[in-house]
Design a protein around this motif. Structure first.
Motif, PDB file in Angstrom:
ATOM      1  N   THR A   1      56.449 -28.706 -30.068  1.00  0.00           N
ATOM      2  CA  THR A   1      55.335 -27.851 -30.481  1.00  0.00           C
ATOM      3  C   THR A   1      55.845 -26.554 -31.087  1.00  0.00           C
ATOM      4  OG1 THR A   1      53.873 -28.792 -28.784  1.00  0.00           O
ATOM      5  CG2 THR A   1      53.264 -26.644 -29.695  1.00  0.00           C
ATOM      6  N   MET A   2      56.844 -25.932 -30.444  1.00  0.00           N
ATOM      7  CA  MET A   2      57.418 -24.696 -30.980  1.00  0.00           C
ATOM      8  C   MET A   2      58.014 -24.937 -32.360  1.00  0.00           C
ATOM      9  SD  MET A   2      57.220 -21.949 -28.948  1.00  0.00           S
ATOM     10  CE  MET A   2      58.674 -20.919 -29.103  1.00  0.00           C
ATOM     11  N   THR A   3      58.754 -26.015 -32.510  1.00  0.00           N
ATOM     12  CA  THR A   3      59.355 -26.341 -33.804  1.00  0.00           C
ATOM     13  C   THR A   3      58.277 -26.589 -34.852  1.00  0.00           C
ATOM     14  OG1 THR A   3      61.346 -27.267 -32.795  1.00  0.00           O
ATOM     15  CG2 THR A   3      60.807 -28.022 -35.013  1.00  0.00           C
ATOM     16  N   GLY A   4      57.238 -27.317 -34.470  1.00  0.00           N
ATOM     17  CA  GLY A   4      56.158 -27.608 -35.406  1.00  0.00           C
ATOM     18  C   GLY A   4      55.396 -26.368 -35.825  1.00  0.00           C
ATOM     19  N   VAL A   5      55.042 -25.514 -34.860  1.00  0.00           N
ATOM     20  CA  VAL A   5      54.316 -24.281 -35.177  1.00  0.00           C
ATOM     21  C   VAL A   5      55.167 -23.383 -36.071  1.00  0.00           C
ATOM     22  CG1 VAL A   5      53.413 -22.144 -34.196  1.00  0.00           C
ATOM     23  CG2 VAL A   5      52.818 -24.326 -33.153  1.00  0.00           C
ATOM     24  N   HIS A   6      56.454 -23.300 -35.771  1.00  0.00           N
ATOM     25  CA  HIS A   6      57.355 -22.456 -36.555  1.00  0.00           C
ATOM     26  C   HIS A   6      57.373 -22.877 -38.029  1.00  0.00           C
ATOM     27  CE1 HIS A   6      60.856 -20.054 -37.578  1.00  0.00           C
ATOM     28  NE2 HIS A   6      61.491 -21.120 -37.993  1.00  0.00           N
ATOM     29  N   ALA A   7      57.300 -24.179 -38.280  1.00  0.00           N
ATOM     30  CA  ALA A   7      57.377 -24.687 -39.648  1.00  0.00           C
ATOM     31  C   ALA A   7      56.016 -24.805 -40.325  1.00  0.00           C
ATOM     32  CB  ALA A   7      58.064 -26.049 -39.657  1.00  0.00           C
ATOM     33  N   ALA A   8      54.924 -24.726 -39.562  1.00  0.00           N
ATOM     34  CA  ALA A   8      53.591 -25.010 -40.093  1.00  0.00           C
ATOM     35  C   ALA A   8      52.937 -23.767 -40.693  1.00  0.00           C
ATOM     36  CB  ALA A   8      52.709 -25.585 -38.987  1.00  0.00           C
ATOM     37  N   ALA A   9      51.947 -24.027 -41.544  1.00  0.00           N
ATOM     38  CA  ALA A   9      51.099 -22.958 -42.074  1.00  0.00           C
ATOM     39  C   ALA A   9      49.744 -22.931 -41.379  1.00  0.00           C
ATOM     40  CB  ALA A   9      50.908 -23.135 -43.574  1.00  0.00           C
ATOM     41  N   SER A  10      49.373 -24.035 -40.735  1.00  0.00           N
ATOM     42  CA  SER A  10      48.158 -24.110 -39.920  1.00  0.00           C
ATOM     43  C   SER A  10      48.382 -25.163 -38.849  1.00  0.00           C
ATOM     44  CB  SER A  10      46.928 -24.448 -40.773  1.00  0.00           C
ATOM     45  OG  SER A  10      47.031 -25.754 -41.321  1.00  0.00           O
ATOM     46  N   TYR A  11      47.506 -25.216 -37.867  1.00  0.00           N
ATOM     47  CA  TYR A  11      47.758 -26.118 -36.746  1.00  0.00           C
ATOM     48  C   TYR A  11      46.460 -26.486 -36.038  1.00  0.00           C
ATOM     49  CZ  TYR A  11      47.083 -21.948 -33.864  1.00  0.00           C
ATOM     50  OH  TYR A  11      46.544 -20.824 -33.285  1.00  0.00           O
ATOM     51  N   VAL A  12      46.537 -27.591 -35.291  1.00  0.00           N
ATOM     52  CA  VAL A  12      45.498 -27.963 -34.354  1.00  0.00           C
ATOM     53  C   VAL A  12      46.170 -28.654 -33.180  1.00  0.00           C
ATOM     54  CG1 VAL A  12      45.038 -30.167 -35.545  1.00  0.00           C
ATOM     55  CG2 VAL A  12      43.315 -29.202 -34.010  1.00  0.00           C
ATOM     56  N   PHE A  13      45.768 -28.287 -31.963  1.00  0.00           N
ATOM     57  CA  PHE A  13      46.292 -28.899 -30.746  1.00  0.00           C
ATOM     58  C   PHE A  13      45.298 -29.965 -30.293  1.00  0.00           C
ATOM     59  CE2 PHE A  13      48.182 -24.476 -30.064  1.00  0.00           C
ATOM     60  CZ  PHE A  13      49.356 -24.820 -30.712  1.00  0.00           C
ATOM     61  N   LEU A  14      45.699 -31.210 -30.399  1.00  0.00           N
ATOM     62  CA  LEU A  14      44.763 -32.309 -30.195  1.00  0.00           C
ATOM     63  C   LEU A  14      44.459 -32.588 -28.728  1.00  0.00           C
ATOM     64  CD1 LEU A  14      46.118 -34.679 -32.968  1.00  0.00           C
ATOM     65  CD2 LEU A  14      43.980 -33.380 -32.988  1.00  0.00           C
ATOM     66  N   ASP A  15      45.189 -31.928 -27.827  1.00  0.00           N
ATOM     67  CA  ASP A  15      44.874 -32.124 -26.414  1.00  0.00           C
ATOM     68  C   ASP A  15      43.916 -31.055 -25.882  1.00  0.00           C
ATOM     69  OD1 ASP A  15      46.677 -30.073 -26.601  1.00  0.00           O
ATOM     70  OD2 ASP A  15      48.083 -30.841 -25.117  1.00  0.00           O
ATOM     71  N   GLU A  16      43.398 -30.191 -26.776  1.00  0.00           N
ATOM     72  CA  GLU A  16      42.412 -29.191 -26.370  1.00  0.00           C
ATOM     73  C   GLU A  16      41.004 -29.771 -26.450  1.00  0.00           C
ATOM     74  OE1 GLU A  16      43.086 -25.804 -28.873  1.00  0.00           O
ATOM     75  OE2 GLU A  16      44.662 -24.996 -27.558  1.00  0.00           O
ATOM     76  N   VAL A  17      40.110 -29.240 -25.618  1.00  0.00           N
ATOM     77  CA  VAL A  17      38.749 -29.766 -25.532  1.00  0.00           C
ATOM     78  C   VAL A  17      38.028 -29.653 -26.869  1.00  0.00           C
ATOM     79  CG1 VAL A  17      36.493 -29.451 -24.446  1.00  0.00           C
ATOM     80  CG2 VAL A  17      38.575 -29.273 -23.063  1.00  0.00           C
TER      81      VAL A  17
ATOM     82  N   ASN B   1      36.382 -32.756 -28.982  1.00  0.00           N
ATOM     83  CA  ASN B   1      34.967 -32.819 -29.373  1.00  0.00           C
ATOM     84  C   ASN B   1      34.826 -33.042 -30.876  1.00  0.00           C
ATOM     85  OD1 ASN B   1      34.181 -32.388 -26.727  1.00  0.00           O
ATOM     86  ND2 ASN B   1      33.953 -30.172 -26.983  1.00  0.00           N
ATOM     87  N   LEU B   2      35.644 -32.336 -31.661  1.00  0.00           N
ATOM     88  CA  LEU B   2      35.589 -32.492 -33.102  1.00  0.00           C
ATOM     89  C   LEU B   2      36.025 -33.895 -33.523  1.00  0.00           C
ATOM     90  CD1 LEU B   2      34.847 -30.819 -35.585  1.00  0.00           C
ATOM     91  CD2 LEU B   2      37.263 -30.171 -35.779  1.00  0.00           C
ATOM     92  N   LEU B   3      36.937 -34.463 -32.771  1.00  0.00           N
ATOM     93  CA  LEU B   3      37.414 -35.811 -33.066  1.00  0.00           C
ATOM     94  C   LEU B   3      36.280 -36.828 -32.972  1.00  0.00           C
ATOM     95  CD1 LEU B   3      40.063 -37.417 -33.633  1.00  0.00           C
ATOM     96  CD2 LEU B   3      40.221 -37.782 -31.163  1.00  0.00           C
ATOM     97  N   GLU B   4      35.317 -36.559 -32.113  1.00  0.00           N
ATOM     98  CA  GLU B   4      34.203 -37.490 -31.928  1.00  0.00           C
ATOM     99  C   GLU B   4      33.230 -37.454 -33.104  1.00  0.00           C
ATOM    100  OE1 GLU B   4      33.614 -39.642 -29.458  1.00  0.00           O
ATOM    101  OE2 GLU B   4      35.534 -39.178 -28.508  1.00  0.00           O
ATOM    102  N   ILE B   5      33.025 -36.262 -33.688  1.00  0.00           N
ATOM    103  CA  ILE B   5      31.948 -36.130 -34.670  1.00  0.00           C
ATOM    104  C   ILE B   5      32.447 -35.951 -36.110  1.00  0.00           C
ATOM    105  CG2 ILE B   5      30.300 -35.229 -32.988  1.00  0.00           C
ATOM    106  CD1 ILE B   5      30.943 -32.425 -34.011  1.00  0.00           C
ATOM    107  N   ALA B   6      33.635 -35.366 -36.283  1.00  0.00           N
ATOM    108  CA  ALA B   6      34.136 -35.107 -37.646  1.00  0.00           C
ATOM    109  C   ALA B   6      35.655 -35.123 -37.642  1.00  0.00           C
ATOM    110  CB  ALA B   6      33.609 -33.770 -38.156  1.00  0.00           C
ATOM    111  N   PRO B   7      36.257 -36.273 -37.441  1.00  0.00           N
ATOM    112  CA  PRO B   7      37.719 -36.313 -37.302  1.00  0.00           C
ATOM    113  C   PRO B   7      38.461 -35.820 -38.537  1.00  0.00           C
ATOM    114  CG  PRO B   7      36.792 -38.529 -37.499  1.00  0.00           C
ATOM    115  CD  PRO B   7      35.650 -37.607 -37.279  1.00  0.00           C
ATOM    116  N   ARG B   8      37.879 -36.050 -39.730  1.00  0.00           N
ATOM    117  CA  ARG B   8      38.569 -35.599 -40.946  1.00  0.00           C
ATOM    118  C   ARG B   8      38.695 -34.085 -41.013  1.00  0.00           C
ATOM    119  NH1 ARG B   8      36.102 -40.284 -42.448  1.00  0.00           N
ATOM    120  NH2 ARG B   8      37.352 -41.758 -43.691  1.00  0.00           N
ATOM    121  N   ALA B   9      37.803 -33.377 -40.321  1.00  0.00           N
ATOM    122  CA  ALA B   9      37.861 -31.915 -40.313  1.00  0.00           C
ATOM    123  C   ALA B   9      39.130 -31.406 -39.636  1.00  0.00           C
ATOM    124  CB  ALA B   9      36.629 -31.343 -39.620  1.00  0.00           C
ATOM    125  N   LEU B  10      39.701 -32.228 -38.779  1.00  0.00           N
ATOM    126  CA  LEU B  10      40.935 -31.823 -38.105  1.00  0.00           C
ATOM    127  C   LEU B  10      42.105 -31.725 -39.081  1.00  0.00           C
ATOM    128  CD1 LEU B  10      40.621 -34.041 -34.904  1.00  0.00           C
ATOM    129  CD2 LEU B  10      40.397 -31.553 -35.009  1.00  0.00           C
TER     130      LEU B  10
END
Length: 424
Positions: free
Chosen positions: A41-57, A61-70
């Protein structure tokens, strides 16, 4: 991205950073895999310009209704713990197909989901990187003299350094975990954390992958059995015999299944055999050697602290060999290479064969004590003499890695270095 603002800790550079940079420039998505707590996660965040943590509530919830938004966000976008939402794989693949730009996504995961018929392989779209625990070069202060694996492949010999580490230093370094969050702990603290890590694997992690009918104690006993046989070609029959202390009726098939689950969690890694053509009628052995994700984790599984290891040089030697293989594997990956082992039916062995994609290879012997250098050099020469060098090519280097020896080049050109001076 600033990891301190996102995760509360400043980023500690890792060897995988350069690999990730190259991979993002070459492909639409990069998957960083590895055991839990290795720093993905640290390596990914360091290299990323944006992020989403898929184990967060919120993400679930977004995965259920609009997965492409992730997937919406600046590139490269990090999808952390993607295996908790494996349906995203195909969405990422389609997003990559729809854009000619490389480096769109970084996916990190601490387990391999089971293959299914709906998830495309990602061939030509995804590159996979393995993030292992930290090497000695990453977690320790670098010594003045470094022996670079890349330079060995270029036939560049190191400078001699007669300063040798002592055994206490080797044990202390071995017991310092390579998990980034544990490197600054005391030995007592890290021991507690590592035992808790094993307990979590046995109680929770492995059960997320499959229905495990045995109690967690059986998985913990299997991890301890693997630790006792680390860096060796251990048979499933032997492991089953060890585990029967807590599960009298367990069979080899079940052991094989549990090993497969531990490999999917990246807790166990196989060192595959190298199978060159031979000059003699000897046969190349084809069994892999097994290693746990970090030598300190193996020591914790055995309940082995400094005093126990000082009094049991056999166990210390096996753990040290596993530490060397671990670090060589990380260094080789920066060159696109791999680490194998060699053993033939005549009893000749080479502890590590480092291979590169262009066919070059190097032979490595591992010895805990620096006084074993002469026997290591002779052993390497005898084993290499069995190999058909017309077919395989001569080794680019011969290397002896010790715990307590100096940096030196012997008269026959073999390089010797302590592990603490080995570098990428």
């Amino acid at each position: 991205m600033d990891t301190a603002s996102v995760l509360g800790r400043a980023y500690r550079p890792r060897l995988i950073d350069a690999e990730l940079h190259r991979a993002l420039a070459a492909s639409g998505a990069v998957v960083i895999e590895g055991a839990r707590a290795t720093g993905k996660t640290m390596t990914g965040v360091h290299a990323a310009a944006s992020y989403v943590f898929l184990d967060e509530v919120e993400s679930r919830n977004l995965l259920e209704i609009a997965p492409r938004a992730l997937l919406d966000g600046a590139a490269p976008r990090l999808l952390d713990e993607w295996q908790t939402a494996p349906d995203l794989w195909n969405l990422v693949r389609r997003a990559v197909d729809a854009s000619a730009e490389p480096g769109r996504f970084i996916l990190t995961g601490s387990a391999v989901p089971p293959d299914d018929l709906t998830r495309h392989t990602g061939a030509g779209r995804f590159l996979r990187l393995r993030e292992r625990t930290m090497t000695w070069a990453e977690k320790l202060d670098s010594p003045p003299t470094q022996v670079s694996l890349a330079q060995l492949f270029e036939a560049r010999a190191p400078q001699t350094d007669s300063v040798t580490p002592d055994l206490e230093f080797v044990i202390d370094s071995l017991l310092r975990p390579g998990f980034p969050g544990m490197t600054e702990l005391t030995q007592a603290q890290s021991g507690d954390r590592l035992r808790g890590y094993i307990d979590d694997v046995a109680r929770t992690d492995i059960r997320r992958l499959a229905d495990v009918r045995h109690e967690p104690e059986v998985i913990k006993q299997l991890i301890a059995a693997l630790a006792r046989s680390v860096a060796s070609e251990v048979a499933h029959k032997t492991l089953a015999s060890d585990v029967r202390a807590v599960a009298p009726s367990i069979d080899e098939e079940t052991i094989s299944r549990y090993l497969g689950l531990l490999q999917r969690l990246f807790i166990v890694e196989a060192q595959r055999p190298w199978t060159p053509a031979l000059r003699s009628r000897a046969r190349v052995r084809r069994s892999p050697k097994l290693h746990l994700v970090d030598p300190a984790l193996a020591a914790a599984a055995l309940g082995a602290g400094p005093s126990q290891l000082m009094g049991d040089l056999h166990t210390l030697g096996a753990l040290f060999e596993s530490a060397v293989i671990h670090d060589l594997t990380v260094f080789a990956s920066t060159l696109g290479g791999a680490v194998r082992h060699y053993r033939d039916s005549n009893g000749r062995e080479i502890d590590a064969i480092v291979t590169l994609p262009d066919g070059r290879w190097g032979a490595v012997e591992i010895k805990l004590g620096g006084r074993q250098l002469a026997s290591a050099v002779a052993s390497l020469a005898a084993a290499i003499d069995q190999i058909d060098l017309d077919a395989s090519g001569a080794p680019a280097f011969r290397l002896v890695v010790t715990g307590t020896g100096p940096v030196v080049v012997t008269d026959d050109g073999t390089v010797s270095t302590p592990l603490s001076s080995l570098a990428p």
